[in-house]
Structure formats: C-alpha cells, structure tokens
Design a protein around this motif. Sequence first.
Motif, PDB file in Angstrom:
ATOM      1  N   LEU A 147      -7.070   4.116   3.136  1.00 20.33           N
ATOM      2  CA  LEU A 147      -6.518   3.194   1.913  1.00 20.33           C
ATOM      3  C   LEU A 147      -7.240   1.806   2.199  1.00 20.33           C
ATOM      4  O   LEU A 147      -7.647   1.506   3.208  1.00 20.33           O
ATOM      5  N   SER A 148      -7.290   1.099   0.960  1.00 15.45           N
ATOM      6  CA  SER A 148      -7.870  -0.217   1.095  1.00 15.45           C
ATOM      7  C   SER A 148      -7.203  -1.292   1.818  1.00 15.45           C
ATOM      8  O   SER A 148      -5.607  -1.230   1.934  1.00 15.45           O
ATOM      9  N   ARG A 173     -11.915  -0.657   3.711  1.00 18.42           N
ATOM     10  CA  ARG A 173     -10.948   0.744   3.861  1.00 18.42           C
ATOM     11  C   ARG A 173     -10.574   0.670   5.334  1.00 18.42           C
ATOM     12  O   ARG A 173     -11.268   0.046   6.474  1.00 18.42           O
ATOM     13  N   TRP A 174      -9.295   1.144   5.447  1.00 19.50           N
ATOM     14  CA  TRP A 174      -8.633   1.051   6.807  1.00 19.50           C
ATOM     15  C   TRP A 174      -9.515   1.861   7.839  1.00 19.50           C
ATOM     16  O   TRP A 174      -9.593   1.190   9.119  1.00 19.50           O
ATOM     17  N   PRO A 175     -10.069   2.880   7.939  1.00 16.40           N
ATOM     18  CA  PRO A 175     -10.933   3.454   8.768  1.00 16.40           C
ATOM     19  C   PRO A 175     -12.137   2.488   9.330  1.00 16.40           C
ATOM     20  O   PRO A 175     -12.426   2.695  10.570  1.00 16.40           O
ATOM     21  N   ALA A 176     -12.501   1.730   8.446  1.00 15.24           N
ATOM     22  CA  ALA A 176     -13.494   0.642   8.798  1.00 15.24           C
ATOM     23  C   ALA A 176     -13.331  -0.328   9.495  1.00 15.24           C
ATOM     24  O   ALA A 176     -14.214  -1.105   9.884  1.00 15.24           O
ATOM     25  N   SER A 232     -11.852  -3.295  12.011  1.00 15.69           N
ATOM     26  CA  SER A 232     -11.809  -3.387  13.489  1.00 15.69           C
ATOM     27  C   SER A 232     -10.296  -3.205  13.765  1.00 15.69           C
ATOM     28  O   SER A 232      -9.445  -3.591  13.065  1.00 15.69           O
ATOM     29  N   GLN A 233     -10.035  -3.424  15.001  1.00 13.29           N
ATOM     30  CA  GLN A 233      -8.509  -3.336  15.536  1.00 13.29           C
ATOM     31  C   GLN A 233      -7.935  -4.597  15.159  1.00 13.29           C
ATOM     32  O   GLN A 233      -6.865  -4.844  14.845  1.00 13.29           O
ATOM     33  N   GLY A 234      -8.665  -5.833  15.424  1.00 10.47           N
ATOM     34  CA  GLY A 234      -8.141  -7.084  15.177  1.00 10.47           C
ATOM     35  C   GLY A 234      -7.977  -7.248  13.629  1.00 10.47           C
ATOM     36  O   GLY A 234      -6.897  -7.768  13.182  1.00 10.47           O
ATOM     37  N   GLU A 235      -8.825  -6.727  12.790  1.00  8.41           N
ATOM     38  CA  GLU A 235      -8.699  -6.829  11.358  1.00  8.41           C
ATOM     39  C   GLU A 235      -7.256  -5.978  10.947  1.00  8.41           C
ATOM     40  O   GLU A 235      -6.579  -6.408   9.970  1.00  8.41           O
ATOM     41  N   ARG A 236      -7.185  -4.704  11.496  1.00  6.96           N
ATOM     42  CA  ARG A 236      -6.010  -3.998  11.217  1.00  6.96           C
ATOM     43  C   ARG A 236      -4.782  -4.843  11.621  1.00  6.96           C
ATOM     44  O   ARG A 236      -3.616  -4.843  10.813  1.00  6.96           O
TER      45      ARG A 236
END
Length: 278
Positions: free
Chosen positions: A107-108, A153-156, A158-162
């Motif tokens: 997902l975006s 996109r979610w898979p791309a 970083s952990q911080g961005e997530r």
Amino acid sequence: MTTTAPLATSSPTAPVPVIRADGVTLVRDGKILLDSVSMTVRSGEHWALLGANGAGKSTLLGLLGAIRHPTRGTVEVLGRTLGRVDLRELRTLLGHVDPRHPLRSPLSVNEVVLTGLTNSVEPVPRWSAGPEQRERAERLLKMLGMGGKEGSRWPALSQGERGRTLIARALMPQPRLLLLDEPATGLDLAAREQLLDSLDALREEHPELATVLVTHHLEELPASTSHAMLLRGGRCVASGPADEVLTTDQVSDCFGHPVRISRTDGRWAARARRTPRR
C-alpha cells in the motif's frame, strides 16, 4: 490557510480523565502479570511506562487499549468501564501504534493512513475517504515529517518512516488517547530523533491529546513526557510527574541495577554507576 481541528475538547482548568485504572490485577495461567496497579491519565498528559522485560508494561497497555479485561480491579477508558462495553467498539475510539503492524500489501503511505478510519489493516472494499479525510491525512503526514511521501510504498519505507506513518494512521479518527507500544523499536539514531521530534510537535499542536508510551529506554522518551510509571515484576514502583519519578534511586530500584539519571534539554539519559572494586 488550513487549520487542524482539535482532537478533543475539555475544560482548561479541569483536565478530563481519559483513563482510570484502580487496583488492577491480571492473572494468566496462574501467573500474576500485573499486581494491584492503579493510574489516572488526564487530558493533555503524556505518560511513559518503563521497566525491564517482563515488568508488565505491554500487558498494562493492552488493558488501557481495551485488548483484554483485568482479572480484578476496574479499568475505565474514555468513561467506559471494561466488562460493561464492547471492546471492539471501544478500540475504534483509541489511537494505538504498534510497530509490528501486520501489513503485507504494498500500500501507499496515504492508503495506510486512511485505513485508520476503518480500523483495518487493508482498505475496506467499496469504501473511500472523502475530501476532508484525505486533506486531514495529508496534514498529519506533513506534521509528522512525511510530507511528499504520500505515494511511497510500504515495503520501501524505512522503519522510522513506517513508525511516523502509523502515528498518522492512529490519529485519523481524532482520538482523545494515543497509545504507543515501543515506537522506537529497531530505529537507528537519526530515525529515533526524527520520531521523538515528531511526537513533541504532535503534542504541541494537539494539547488536549493524552498519550501513553511504553519503552525500556529513557533515551526514547520525548522531552514533552509529563508523567511516568515504573513497573517491576507486575508491580508499580513509582508513579507521578516525570521529574519526581525518573530519579537515580527509583530507576535503579526499578531495573535492579545502579544507574545515574540525568536530564539535558528536556531529554533523559541513564548511565551505569560504577561500583567500587574490592
């Protein structure tokens, strides 16, 4: 110019309690996970739950997040008593940030944030957000340092961005209470500092919001942390205003190890105290 709507309203002279836990005990498989823990969180307060592994931090957060019931004692969340309310319905009124978000689809960022409105991991079929909701998602992402990344996109990420995306997702329903379960887990130094800056900005922009954050590390506490509870073996060691709780003696007692606590520019740090050699 667009202004952000407040997340809640309350009297400035009498902060509204959003959580009341009284004598809470939780027993699972004969083991006491929490033992007679009490706390009250009011509108605008920012609590930290600290303790070693197995201290009961995430267990207590699960009660506050209406994920489970206590064995004994009472828990009121947003004026609703657990055991007398549908937990699924109550959870839709809370913002809960778990860095282990189980999303598998690409997902975006924008799509992930909008799932906060449906309290789902994936987009709900035949549901679409309105213009005001999409504008709110954009504002939240910008406030949290994710402006311009709505299409990433979610898979791309970083952990911080997530982590910052998940905070925006949790804020979409405009909750009065935000729960953060170890939000800095797995972050490098730069990502951690970006996350903590974002939390400080969030708390400043939404002064009525109450938050409870779980962590093992004092270095992961935002400067805006107002209150703290120390847990050890399921019991409360100390609870109250952060400056009164996060002291050298009490943190050392909580973790069972001598440490020295300092605070610089609003941020806490812990260092081991050397014991004299014989």
